[in-house]
Design a protein around this motif. Structure first.
Motif, mmCIF file in Angstrom:
data_model
loop_
_atom_site.group_PDB
_atom_site.id
_atom_site.type_symbol
_atom_site.label_atom_id
_atom_site.label_comp_id
_atom_site.label_asym_id
_atom_site.label_seq_id
_atom_site.Cartn_x
_atom_site.Cartn_y
_atom_site.Cartn_z
ATOM 1 N N HIS A 1 28.897 51.425 70.998
ATOM 2 C CA HIS A 1 30.016 49.839 71.001
ATOM 3 C C HIS A 1 29.357 48.993 71.944
ATOM 4 C CE1 HIS A 1 33.268 47.882 69.403
ATOM 5 N NE2 HIS A 1 33.850 47.648 70.329
ATOM 6 N N GLN A 2 28.299 49.230 73.874
ATOM 7 C CA GLN A 2 28.871 48.282 74.034
ATOM 8 C C GLN A 2 27.385 47.794 73.671
ATOM 9 O OE1 GLN A 2 30.807 47.182 76.533
ATOM 10 N NE2 GLN A 2 29.821 46.371 77.409
ATOM 11 N N THR A 3 26.877 48.752 73.016
ATOM 12 C CA THR A 3 25.446 47.909 72.614
ATOM 13 C C THR A 3 25.300 46.486 72.181
ATOM 14 O OG1 THR A 3 24.365 48.711 71.002
ATOM 15 C CG2 THR A 3 23.990 50.262 72.792
ATOM 16 N N ASN A 4 26.654 45.660 71.306
ATOM 17 C CA ASN A 4 26.207 45.285 70.447
ATOM 18 C C ASN A 4 27.059 44.205 70.340
ATOM 19 O OD1 ASN A 4 24.788 43.740 68.019
ATOM 20 N ND2 ASN A 4 26.880 44.869 66.528
ATOM 21 N N TYR A 5 28.993 44.996 70.467
ATOM 22 C CA TYR A 5 30.215 44.290 69.606
ATOM 23 C C TYR A 5 31.172 44.145 71.377
ATOM 24 C CZ TYR A 5 29.221 45.748 65.479
ATOM 25 O OH TYR A 5 28.385 45.448 63.635
ATOM 26 N N ALA A 6 30.454 44.753 72.221
ATOM 27 C CA ALA A 6 31.579 44.331 74.026
ATOM 28 C C ALA A 6 30.747 43.705 74.638
ATOM 29 C CB ALA A 6 32.299 45.746 73.924
ATOM 30 N N GLY A 7 30.482 42.753 74.656
ATOM 31 C CA GLY A 7 29.412 42.320 75.885
ATOM 32 C C GLY A 7 28.598 41.486 75.570
ATOM 33 N N LEU A 8 28.468 40.682 76.569
ATOM 34 C CA LEU A 8 27.352 39.429 76.395
ATOM 35 C C LEU A 8 26.168 39.142 76.888
ATOM 36 C CD1 LEU A 8 30.447 38.584 76.792
ATOM 37 C CD2 LEU A 8 29.200 36.280 77.210
ATOM 38 N N ALA A 9 25.003 38.979 75.933
ATOM 39 C CA ALA A 9 23.636 38.848 76.863
ATOM 40 C C ALA A 9 23.751 38.593 78.550
ATOM 41 C CB ALA A 9 22.825 37.368 76.023
ATOM 42 N N ALA A 10 22.852 39.211 79.220
ATOM 43 C CA ALA A 10 22.826 38.956 80.445
ATOM 44 C C ALA A 10 22.764 37.968 81.407
ATOM 45 C CB ALA A 10 21.660 40.229 81.632
ATOM 46 N N PRO A 11 21.807 37.186 80.538
ATOM 47 C CA PRO A 11 21.497 35.372 81.051
ATOM 48 C C PRO A 11 22.281 34.630 80.960
ATOM 49 C CG PRO A 11 19.153 36.797 79.915
ATOM 50 C CD PRO A 11 20.539 37.275 80.250
ATOM 51 N N PHE A 12 23.491 34.605 79.421
ATOM 52 C CA PHE A 12 23.990 33.841 78.793
ATOM 53 C C PHE A 12 24.957 34.344 79.989
ATOM 54 C CE2 PHE A 12 27.516 33.044 76.310
ATOM 55 C CZ PHE A 12 27.261 31.553 76.219
ATOM 56 N N LEU A 13 26.011 35.580 80.351
ATOM 57 C CA LEU A 13 27.056 35.942 81.068
ATOM 58 C C LEU A 13 26.160 35.588 82.722
ATOM 59 C CD1 LEU A 13 29.515 37.070 81.295
ATOM 60 C CD2 LEU A 13 27.804 39.354 82.072
ATOM 61 N N ASP A 14 25.579 35.085 82.776
ATOM 62 C CA ASP A 14 25.215 34.384 84.792
ATOM 63 C C ASP A 14 25.507 32.978 83.800
ATOM 64 O OD1 ASP A 14 24.575 36.476 85.423
ATOM 65 O OD2 ASP A 14 22.341 36.563 85.353
ATOM 66 N N ASP A 15 24.413 32.536 83.385
ATOM 67 C CA ASP A 15 25.247 31.206 83.092
ATOM 68 C C ASP A 15 26.432 30.453 83.105
ATOM 69 O OD1 ASP A 15 22.411 30.731 83.345
ATOM 70 O OD2 ASP A 15 22.105 30.319 80.487
ATOM 71 N N MET A 16 27.221 31.482 82.846
ATOM 72 C CA MET A 16 28.621 31.013 82.222
ATOM 73 C C MET A 16 29.652 30.982 83.716
ATOM 74 S SD MET A 16 31.627 32.971 79.994
ATOM 75 C CE MET A 16 33.541 32.847 79.904
ATOM 76 N N TYR A 17 29.351 32.258 84.901
ATOM 77 C CA TYR A 17 29.786 32.249 85.311
ATOM 78 C C TYR A 17 29.102 31.318 86.676
ATOM 79 C CZ TYR A 17 31.882 35.060 89.340
ATOM 80 O OH TYR A 17 32.994 35.469 90.587
ATOM 81 N N TYR A 18 28.494 30.880 86.817
ATOM 82 C CA TYR A 18 27.600 29.669 87.456
ATOM 83 C C TYR A 18 28.662 28.613 86.981
ATOM 84 C CZ TYR A 18 24.030 31.707 90.282
ATOM 85 O OH TYR A 18 23.531 33.003 91.057
ATOM 86 N N MET A 19 28.850 28.685 86.054
ATOM 87 C CA MET A 19 29.670 27.077 85.637
ATOM 88 C C MET A 19 30.812 27.149 85.903
ATOM 89 S SD MET A 19 31.511 25.980 83.028
ATOM 90 C CE MET A 19 32.169 27.128 81.526
ATOM 91 N N LEU A 20 31.581 28.008 86.136
ATOM 92 C CA LEU A 20 32.867 28.129 86.013
ATOM 93 C C LEU A 20 32.755 27.989 88.134
ATOM 94 C CD1 LEU A 20 34.144 31.441 84.609
ATOM 95 C CD2 LEU A 20 34.859 28.925 83.520
#
Length: 423
Positions: free
Chosen positions: A268-287
Motif C-alpha cells: 500500500h505504501q508504494t502507491n496509495y499512502a505516500g508522496l514523492a520524496a522531492p515533493f514532500l521536501d518542497d512542501m515542508y520547505y514552503m511551510l
C-alpha cells in the motif's frame, strides 16, 4: 467493429499501439477507441504546471515491449525538438503535462486504429448468438448513437470516492481531486474575498491540491487534514519496486487469495499512502518559509479525522477528532477539497455491463479477459481495475506495454483458434 476500446487514456492507447505493431492490418483497421472529451489528456483535472510523473519515462506505452517502436516517449521528444534539453535535465520523471502531450501525439500518429472524440459510453449490452452465448457487444453513447463490436476493452478508471461523512454537503462546496482544475478555476473567478479551504487526505493528490491552492487562491486560509501520524514518502526501495515488474504479475496471479491480500496490504505504501520524496521536501520547505517570513500561515493537522460535516448558513462546519486525545472540535470553512482516492468497487459502467450480461461475479483471467463461459465469441477485457488478481501495478503505468501484449496475444489466439467464427 472487431475491437471497441472504451477510454483513450494510456491503457487503451498502449493497446492501440500493440494492435498496430503485433496484429494484422485488418484487425487494426477494425479497432476503435472512444474518448469522451474533444482531446486526450492524462489526469486532465489535476494538470498542475509543476507536477511530475512518479514513473520512469521508460515505462511509456511501448518501450519495455518494443524498444525500437516509433511510438516511444523518446521519439515523441525527438519529434517535438526537445530531446537534447530533456536529456540535459538528467531525470527519469517528466512533467505530467509532457506525458499528457505524448499520449495525444500517439493518438495522432496511429495509422490504422481510430480514435473517436466526444464519445462517452453510457451503457453496454451483450448481443447473443442463436445458442444463447455472447457473440458481441452494443455500446450506447451519451448522444444515443450505438457502436457494435465483437470484443470490448474497458479502461475508464474507477469512480471518485467521496466518504459518507461528506455526502450531505452541497456539491458546490466540495471538490474531489478528480475535478480540481476546472472547479477551482470557477471558484477563483467567483470569489472576491479571502476563503477558508480545508483539504482532506494524506497522499499525493491531497498534497498537490494543498500546494496548488497557494497559487489558485492566494488569499485563502489553507488547512490540510491528515489522518495518519504525518505525511510520508512513498516506499521506493529498489527491492520493493520489483513488484512493479511485469514478471511479478504471474506469481501474484497464481498466489492464493489470502496471500494476494497480504501482499497488497504490504504494498500500500508504494502507491496509495505516500508522496514523492522531492515533493514532500518542497512542501515542508514552503511551510517553513511561511514561518520564516511570517507572510502566511498554512497548516497541516496530522492524526486528525473528520467525523462530521454539515452546512451552517453560509459556512461549512467540520467536526475534527484528534486521534491522540479523542477530543472533537469544530472548524468552520468555505470549501472542502477531497484527496480521498477512488472507489474500490468496479466502475459504474462495468457494474451495469455485468448486470446486463447476467454476471453474478466478474472473474478476470491472466490475460485480462472476463470469464463469460465456454464457446463465447464476444470477449470482454478489463484494464486498470484488477489489483486483486494482477497486483498493485495494474492501475499504474508500469505494466502498460506488457499488458497490451497480453491482450493482443489473446485477441489473436482466439481468432486463429476459431475458424468457424467461435472462440
Amino acid at each position: 467493429m472487431e475491437v471497441l476500446a472504451i477510454g483513450a487514456g494510456p491503457l487503451n492507447l498502449a493497446l492501440a499501439v500493440a494492435v498496430e505493431e503485433l496484429g494484422p492490418p485488418e484487425l487494426a483497421g477494425s479497432t476503435l477507441l472512444l474518448e469522451q472529451h474533444d482531446d486526450i489528456s492524462w489526469q486532465r483535472n489535476l494538470m498542475l504546471p509543476w507536477a511530475r510523473s512518479q514513473v520512469s519515462f521508460v515505462k511509456d506505452l511501448v518501450t519495455l515491449r518494443n524498444p525500437r517502436s516509433r511510438f516511444s516517449f523518446l521519439n515523441f521528444l525527438h519529434d517535438r525538438g526537445r530531446l537534447d534539453e530533456f536529456v540535459n535535465l538528467s531525470t527519469f520523471n517528466p512533467y505530467r503535462k509532457e506525458l499528457s502531450d505524448y499520449l495525444q501525439w500517439v493518438a495522432w500518429n496511429l495509422q490504422d486504429v481510430r480514435v473517436r472524440y466526444n464519445a462517452r459510453a453510457a451503457s453496454v449490452t451483450p448481443r447473443y448468438a442463436d445458442d444463447g452465448t455472447i457473440e458481441g457487444w452494443t455500446t450506447t453513447l451519451a448522444d444515443g448513437d450505438r457502436v457494435h463490436s465483437r470484443d470490448l476493452v474497458v479502461a475508464i478508471g474507477r469512480d471518485p470516492r467521496v466518504p459518507e461523512v461528506f455526502a450531505g454537503l452541497p456539491r458546490e462546496r466540495v471538490i474531489h481531486s478528480a475535478e480540481y482544475t476546472p472547479r477551482i478555476a470557477r471558484v477563483a473567478s467567483n470569489t472576491d474575498r479571502p476563503m477558508r479551504a480545508v483539504v482532506v487526505g494524506g497522499a499525493q493528490s491531497a498534497a498537490e491540491m494543498f500546494m496548488a491552492l497557494h497559487d489558485d487562491l492566494p488569499l485563502a486560509e489553507l488547512t490540510l487534514v491528515v489522518r495518519s501520524i504525518g505525511l510520508q514518502n512513498y516506499q521506493t526501495s529498489k527491492f520493493v519496486n520489483e513488484i512493479f515488474f511485469p514478471s511479478f504479475i504471474d506469481s501474484f496471479y497464481d498466489s492464493p487469495t489470502e496471500a494476494r491480500r497480504e501482499i497488497l496490504t504490504e504494498a500500500h505504501q508504494t502507491n496509495y499512502a505516500g508522496l514523492a520524496a522531492p515533493f514532500l521536501d518542497d512542501m515542508y520547505y514552503m511551510l517553513y518559509r511561511q514561518k520564516l517570513f511570517g507572510s502566511r500561515s498554512s497548516s497541516v493537522r496530522a492524526m486528525t479525522e473528520v467525523v462530521g460535516a454539515r452546512e451552517d448558513g453560509a459556512e461549512i462546519v467540520l467536526d475534527l477528532r484528534d486521534r491522540k486525545s479523542g477530543k472533537v472540535e469544530s472548524m468552520r470553512c468555505d470549501l472542502v477539497l477531497l484527496g480521498t482516492g477512488y472507489e474500490p468497487r468496479l466502475p459504474e459502467l462495468v457494474r451495469g455491463l455485468a448486470s446486463n450480461a447476467d454476471l453474478d461475479e466478474v472473474t478476470v483471467g491472466r490475460r485480462y479477459r472476463v470469464d463469460l463461459g465456454e464457446g463465447v465469441r464476444g470477449g470482454l477485457y478489463l484494464q486498470g481495475i484488477n489489483e486483486q488478481t494482477h497486483g498493485i501495478a495494474d492501475s499504474l503505468l508500469s505494466v502498460l506495454a506488457s499488458r497490451s501484449q497480453d491482450i493482443v496475444t489473446d485477441l489473436l489466439e482466439r481468432r486463429s483458434a476459431a475458424p468457424a467464427g467461435r472462440s
